[in-house]
Design a protein around this motif. Structure first.
Motif, PDB file in Angstrom:
ATOM      1  N   VAL A  97       0.760  -1.201  -0.048  1.00  0.00           N
ATOM      2  CA  VAL A  97       0.108   0.065  -0.212  1.00  0.00           C
ATOM      3  C   VAL A  97       0.849   1.308   0.002  1.00  0.00           C
ATOM      4  O   VAL A  97       1.475   1.565   0.859  1.00  0.00           O
ATOM      5  CB  VAL A  97      -0.992   0.102   1.282  1.00  0.00           C
ATOM      6  CG1 VAL A  97      -1.821   1.336   1.084  1.00  0.00           C
ATOM      7  CG2 VAL A  97      -1.791  -1.213   1.223  1.00  0.00           C
ATOM      8  N   ALA A  98       0.604   1.850  -1.087  1.00  0.00           N
ATOM      9  CA  ALA A  98       1.551   3.148  -1.036  1.00  0.00           C
ATOM     10  C   ALA A  98       0.839   4.488  -0.647  1.00  0.00           C
ATOM     11  O   ALA A  98       1.565   5.235  -0.089  1.00  0.00           O
ATOM     12  CB  ALA A  98       1.951   3.260  -2.626  1.00  0.00           C
ATOM     13  N   ALA A  99      -0.557   4.712  -0.851  1.00  0.00           N
ATOM     14  CA  ALA A  99      -0.909   6.172  -0.544  1.00  0.00           C
ATOM     15  C   ALA A  99      -2.381   5.980  -0.114  1.00  0.00           C
ATOM     16  O   ALA A  99      -2.820   4.971  -0.737  1.00  0.00           O
ATOM     17  CB  ALA A  99      -0.823   6.928  -1.772  1.00  0.00           C
ATOM     18  N   PHE A 100      -2.878   6.982   0.480  1.00  0.00           N
ATOM     19  CA  PHE A 100      -4.133   7.214   0.922  1.00  0.00           C
ATOM     20  C   PHE A 100      -4.481   8.604   0.443  1.00  0.00           C
ATOM     21  O   PHE A 100      -3.905   9.510   0.498  1.00  0.00           O
ATOM     22  CB  PHE A 100      -4.432   7.095   2.316  1.00  0.00           C
ATOM     23  CG  PHE A 100      -5.968   7.298   2.900  1.00  0.00           C
ATOM     24  CD1 PHE A 100      -6.763   6.522   2.771  1.00  0.00           C
ATOM     25  CD2 PHE A 100      -5.838   8.652   3.704  1.00  0.00           C
ATOM     26  CE1 PHE A 100      -8.067   7.026   3.372  1.00  0.00           C
ATOM     27  CE2 PHE A 100      -7.144   9.033   4.192  1.00  0.00           C
ATOM     28  CZ  PHE A 100      -8.232   8.171   3.973  1.00  0.00           C
ATOM     29  N   ILE A 101      -5.613   8.482  -0.424  1.00  0.00           N
ATOM     30  CA  ILE A 101      -6.126   9.773  -0.933  1.00  0.00           C
ATOM     31  C   ILE A 101      -7.470  10.163  -0.105  1.00  0.00           C
ATOM     32  O   ILE A 101      -8.394   9.438  -0.071  1.00  0.00           O
ATOM     33  CB  ILE A 101      -6.121   9.817  -2.569  1.00  0.00           C
ATOM     34  CG1 ILE A 101      -6.623  11.197  -3.072  1.00  0.00           C
ATOM     35  CG2 ILE A 101      -7.260   8.736  -2.894  1.00  0.00           C
ATOM     36  CD1 ILE A 101      -6.563  11.347  -4.604  1.00  0.00           C
TER      37      ILE A 101
ATOM     38  N   LEU B 221       1.899   7.302   2.006  1.00  0.00           N
ATOM     39  CA  LEU B 221       1.587   8.863   1.873  1.00  0.00           C
ATOM     40  C   LEU B 221       0.192   9.183   2.092  1.00  0.00           C
ATOM     41  O   LEU B 221      -0.612   8.450   1.689  1.00  0.00           O
ATOM     42  CB  LEU B 221       2.265   9.071   0.195  1.00  0.00           C
ATOM     43  CG  LEU B 221       3.693   8.573   0.068  1.00  0.00           C
ATOM     44  CD1 LEU B 221       3.768   8.773  -1.586  1.00  0.00           C
ATOM     45  CD2 LEU B 221       4.613   9.740   0.686  1.00  0.00           C
ATOM     46  N   LEU B 222       0.391  10.420   2.289  1.00  0.00           N
ATOM     47  CA  LEU B 222      -1.241  11.269   2.157  1.00  0.00           C
ATOM     48  C   LEU B 222      -1.461  11.972   1.072  1.00  0.00           C
ATOM     49  O   LEU B 222      -0.487  12.967   0.772  1.00  0.00           O
ATOM     50  CB  LEU B 222      -1.409  11.989   3.405  1.00  0.00           C
ATOM     51  CG  LEU B 222      -2.701  12.911   3.461  1.00  0.00           C
ATOM     52  CD1 LEU B 222      -3.932  12.001   3.368  1.00  0.00           C
ATOM     53  CD2 LEU B 222      -2.566  13.861   4.739  1.00  0.00           C
ATOM     54  N   ILE B 223      -2.229  11.768   0.039  1.00  0.00           N
ATOM     55  CA  ILE B 223      -2.595  12.815  -0.942  1.00  0.00           C
ATOM     56  C   ILE B 223      -4.110  13.551  -0.577  1.00  0.00           C
ATOM     57  O   ILE B 223      -4.774  12.784  -0.206  1.00  0.00           O
ATOM     58  CB  ILE B 223      -3.172  12.207  -2.336  1.00  0.00           C
ATOM     59  CG1 ILE B 223      -2.038  11.136  -2.664  1.00  0.00           C
ATOM     60  CG2 ILE B 223      -3.077  12.973  -3.316  1.00  0.00           C
ATOM     61  CD1 ILE B 223      -2.133  10.059  -3.775  1.00  0.00           C
ATOM     62  N   ALA B 224      -3.757  14.883  -0.505  1.00  0.00           N
ATOM     63  CA  ALA B 224      -4.966  15.662  -0.160  1.00  0.00           C
ATOM     64  C   ALA B 224      -5.617  16.204  -1.447  1.00  0.00           C
ATOM     65  O   ALA B 224      -4.748  16.751  -2.232  1.00  0.00           O
ATOM     66  CB  ALA B 224      -4.555  16.963   0.675  1.00  0.00           C
ATOM     67  N   ASP B 225      -6.697  15.712  -1.654  1.00  0.00           N
ATOM     68  CA  ASP B 225      -7.507  16.472  -2.911  1.00  0.00           C
ATOM     69  C   ASP B 225      -8.189  17.725  -2.602  1.00  0.00           C
ATOM     70  O   ASP B 225      -9.315  17.648  -2.113  1.00  0.00           O
ATOM     71  CB  ASP B 225      -8.344  15.456  -3.414  1.00  0.00           C
ATOM     72  CG  ASP B 225      -9.134  15.990  -4.688  1.00  0.00           C
ATOM     73  OD1 ASP B 225      -9.194  17.162  -5.022  1.00  0.00           O
ATOM     74  OD2 ASP B 225      -9.645  14.933  -5.772  1.00  0.00           O
ATOM     75  N   GLU B 226      -7.474  18.818  -2.653  1.00  0.00           N
ATOM     76  CA  GLU B 226      -7.992  20.058  -2.266  1.00  0.00           C
ATOM     77  C   GLU B 226      -8.574  20.847  -3.588  1.00  0.00           C
ATOM     78  O   GLU B 226      -8.616  22.083  -3.612  1.00  0.00           O
ATOM     79  CB  GLU B 226      -6.953  20.935  -1.751  1.00  0.00           C
ATOM     80  CG  GLU B 226      -6.551  20.450  -0.488  1.00  0.00           C
ATOM     81  CD  GLU B 226      -6.545  21.639   0.592  1.00  0.00           C
ATOM     82  OE1 GLU B 226      -7.582  22.242   0.611  1.00  0.00           O
ATOM     83  OE2 GLU B 226      -5.691  21.447   1.398  1.00  0.00           O
ATOM     84  N   VAL B 227      -9.232  20.004  -4.603  1.00  0.00           N
ATOM     85  CA  VAL B 227      -9.847  20.607  -6.059  1.00  0.00           C
ATOM     86  C   VAL B 227     -11.022  21.485  -5.233  1.00  0.00           C
ATOM     87  O   VAL B 227     -11.099  22.403  -6.026  1.00  0.00           O
ATOM     88  CB  VAL B 227      -9.944  19.469  -6.555  1.00  0.00           C
ATOM     89  CG1 VAL B 227     -10.846  20.002  -7.995  1.00  0.00           C
ATOM     90  CG2 VAL B 227      -8.784  19.037  -7.265  1.00  0.00           C
ATOM     91  N   ILE B 228     -11.610  21.088  -4.456  1.00  0.00           N
ATOM     92  CA  ILE B 228     -12.782  21.796  -4.059  1.00  0.00           C
ATOM     93  C   ILE B 228     -12.550  22.661  -3.002  1.00  0.00           C
ATOM     94  O   ILE B 228     -12.692  23.975  -2.614  1.00  0.00           O
ATOM     95  CB  ILE B 228     -14.009  20.933  -3.623  1.00  0.00           C
ATOM     96  CG1 ILE B 228     -14.690  20.557  -4.724  1.00  0.00           C
ATOM     97  CG2 ILE B 228     -15.143  21.722  -2.738  1.00  0.00           C
ATOM     98  CD1 ILE B 228     -15.985  19.640  -4.478  1.00  0.00           C
ATOM     99  N   THR B 229     -11.825  22.075  -1.724  1.00  0.00           N
ATOM    100  CA  THR B 229     -11.404  22.799  -0.774  1.00  0.00           C
ATOM    101  C   THR B 229     -10.328  24.080  -0.824  1.00  0.00           C
ATOM    102  O   THR B 229     -10.361  24.846   0.131  1.00  0.00           O
ATOM    103  CB  THR B 229     -11.134  21.795   0.598  1.00  0.00           C
ATOM    104  OG1 THR B 229     -10.051  21.055   0.164  1.00  0.00           O
ATOM    105  CG2 THR B 229     -12.339  21.148   1.000  1.00  0.00           C
TER     106      THR B 229
END
Ligand code: PMP
Length: 458
Positions: free
Chosen positions: A214-218, A249-257
C-alpha cells in the motif's frame, strides 16, 4: 442544435432528448441570467469552482495582456516563463504561511482536477520505484469520494455510478469506508467512537492487503460531490497515525477545498493535514481558465531530485502544464481573493448560511441533516427523520427539489452519492444574497414537500 450537435458530460441522454438543455446567457457576481431572462442565484458557484464570482474584468484583462505578450509557453526541457514562476512561488508561500505546511517544496501544473490526481498517482508510483519498493503501489481511496473521471482518477472516485460500464476501478485502487457520521453511525455511537471505527477499517484494509503493497491514501479534506461529508472528530489526526505506522503517503485532494472554500485558504490548514501531495484546480483560477496544480512535499521532491541523474528527464507533463495565460489569470484571481478578503468573508458568513438553512428548513419532516463548513453546506433528505431511513433507491427527492429550486431562481446541486442538495456559493456572496437564495430554496422545498410524501409512499 444542442440536441443534434453536443454530447454533454454527466447528463442523461434520454432526459436531454426529452427536455432539451437549459441555456445560460450571462453572469455577474453570484447571479446568472438564463435564456428566458430569469435571474438565478448560483449557490453552486458552477461546479464548486467560481470562487470569486462571475464576470471579473481584472481576470479578463490579465488573460488579454498575457495573450498579447506571450500567448503560449511550455515548460519542457527547462523552458519557463515569469507568470508561471511567480504563481508556483505564490502557491508555495500560501501553503507555508496560511496552511501550516512548511514542508511543501515544489509545484507542478496541469489543466484539470482529474489530471492532477492522475499526476499524484504517477508520482506515488515513481516515488516508490525510486525507493526500491516496486511492490508498494496500491492506493486507498474512500467510498463516496470524488477525484475525477479519467481511468485513474475515475477509479479513485468511490461512487459506483461513475464506474458502471466503464470497467472501473482499475487494479490497485481500493475503497475504504466513507466517514459520514450522520448516515453511517450505528446504535447511537459517539462521533469519537465512529472515528475510531473508520480508522480501524482503514488499518484493517492495509493489514489485509499487506502494508508493503500500500503506497498512498487519498482524501478530500471535506468530501464534496459525495455529499459534503465533514471529517468526524479527530479523523485526519488518527488517519495520519495509521499512515505513518505503515509508511503510506497522504494525497490531499483540495480541488474543492482549496482557495478559501472551508473558511481558510486550504483544507490542509482547516483540518491540520500533513499531505505529501496536494491536488488543486477549480478555485486556483476560479474557473476563468482550466488549470490545476500539484504541490509536492520535500520528502517526495528529494527522492525525485536524488534520482534525477540516474533517471534522466522526469517524463511526465502536459502541453499546457504551467500555461502563461492560466498563470496570469490565477495570479489575478489570488490577488482578488486576498485584497477583497474573500477567505475571511467565507469564514464570517459560514454561520449565516447554516443558520438560514436551519431556520427555514430545520423542521421539515424529510430533511434529516443540515451541515457545513465555510461556504460549503449540505441539506440531506431522509424518508424518516427518527430512524434516518433513506428514500427508496431511484426516487431522488433531492433532484426534485433542485429542479423546483431552479424554477424559483436558485441553483443547488443534487449530488450522486447521498440524497443531498449542496451549497457552495462564490466566496464573494453577501449576507443578504445568502438570505435571498435560501428564501428561494425554502420556497422550492415547501412546494416539493407534498410530492416528497408521495415519493416515500410510492
Ligand atoms: N477532485 C475533486 C475533489 C473534485 O471535486 C473534482 C471535480 N468536481 C475533481 C477532482 C475533478 O476535477 P475535473 O472535473 O477538473 O477533472
Amino acid at each position: 442544435m444542442d440536441r443534434l450537435s453536443l454530447f454533454h458530460p454527466v447528463t442523461s441522454i434520454a432526459d436531454l432528448a426529452a427536455n432539451g438543455p437549459t441555456i445560460y446567457q450571462s453572469a455577474n457576481g453570484v447571479r446568472m441570467q438564463n435564456a428566458a431572462g430569469r435571474d438565478v442565484i448560483d449557490m453552486g458557484a458552477g461546479l464548486w469552482c467560481v470562487n470569486i464570482g462571475y464576470g471579473r474584468g481584472e481576470l479578463a484583462d490579465a488573460a488579454a495582456d498575457a495573450m498579447r505578450n506571450l500567448s503560449y509557453q511550455h515548460l519542457f526541457g527547462g523552458a519557463s516563463c515569469e507568470a508561471t514562476i511567480l504563481l508556483a512561488d505564490r502557491i508555495l508561500t500560501l501553503f507555508r504561511n496560511r496552511a501550516n505546511a512548511p514542508h511543501m517544496a515544489r509545484v507542478f501544473f496541469g489543466t484539470s482536477g482529474s489530471d492532477a490526481n492522475d499526476t499524484a498517482l504517477k508520482l506515488v508510483r515513481y516515488y516508490n520505484n525510486m525507493r526500491g519498493l516496486p511492490a508498494k503501489k496500491k492506493i486507498i481511496s474512500r467510498l463516496g469520494a470524488y477525484h475525477g473521471v479519467t481511468l485513474a482518477s475515475g477509479s479513485l472516485t468511490g461512487i459506483a455510478a461513475y464506474h458502471k460500464a466503464f470497467d472501473l476501478p482499475i487494479e490497485g485502487v481500493l475503497h475504504t469506508s466513507c466517514p459520514h457520521y450522520y448516515g453511517g453511525s450505528e446504535n447511537g455511537e459517539s462521533e469519537a467512537a465512529f472515528t475510531e471505527r473508520m480508522v480501524a477499517d482503514l488499518e484493517a484494509m492495509i493489514k489485509r492487503e499487506g502494508p508493503d503493497t500500500v503506497a498512498a491514501f487519498i482524501a478530500e479534506p471535506v468530501i464534496g460531490t459525495g455529499g459534503v461529508v465533514l471529517p468526524p472528530e479527530n479523523y485526519f489526526q488518527r488517519v495520519q497515525e495509521v499512515l505513518d505506522r505503515h509508511d503510506i503517503l497522504l494525497i490531499a485532494d483540495e480541488v474543492i477545498t482549496g482557495f478559501g472554500r472551508t473558511g481558510q485558504w486550504f483544507g490542509t490548514g482547516t483540518y491540520g493535514l500533513r499531505p505529501d501531495i496536494v491536488s488543486l484546480a477549480k478555485g486556483l483560477t476560479s474557473a476563468y481558465f482550466p488549470m490545476s496544480a500539484n504541490v509536492v512535499s520535500e520528502r517526495i521532491w528529494s527522492v525525485l531530485e536524488d534520482t534525477s541523474a540516474q533517471m534522466g528527464a522526469f517524463m511526465h507533463g502536459f502541453t499546457y502544464s504551467g500555461h502563461p495565460v492560466g498563470s496570469a489569470v490565477a495570479m489575478a484571481n489570488i490577488d482578488i481573493i486576498e485584497q477583497e478578503g474573500m477567505v475571511e468573508n467565507a469564514a464570517a458568513l459560514a454561520p449565516r448560511l447554516l443558520s438560514a438553512l436551519q431556520e427555514r428548513l430545520g423542521e421539515n419532516p424529510y430533511i434529516g441533516d443540515i451541515r457545513g463548513v465555510g461556504l460549503m453546506a449540505a441539506v440531506e433528505f431522509v424518508a424518516d427523520r427518527e430512524t434516518r431511513r433513506p428514500f427508496a433507491p431511484g426516487t431522488n427527492p433531492h433532484r426534485l427539489v433542485a429542479r423546483l429550486a431552479t424554477e424559483q431562481g436558485v441553483l443547488t446541486r443534487a449530488l450522486p452519492y447521498l440524497t443531498v442538495n449542496s451549497f457552495s456559493p462564490p466566496l464573494s456572496i453577501t449576507a443578504s444574497e445568502i438570505d435571498e437564495a435560501i428564501d428561494r430554496y425554502a420556497q422550492a422545498v415547501a412546494l416539493a414537500t407534498p410530492q416528497l410524501a408521495a415519493l416515500d409512499a410510492s
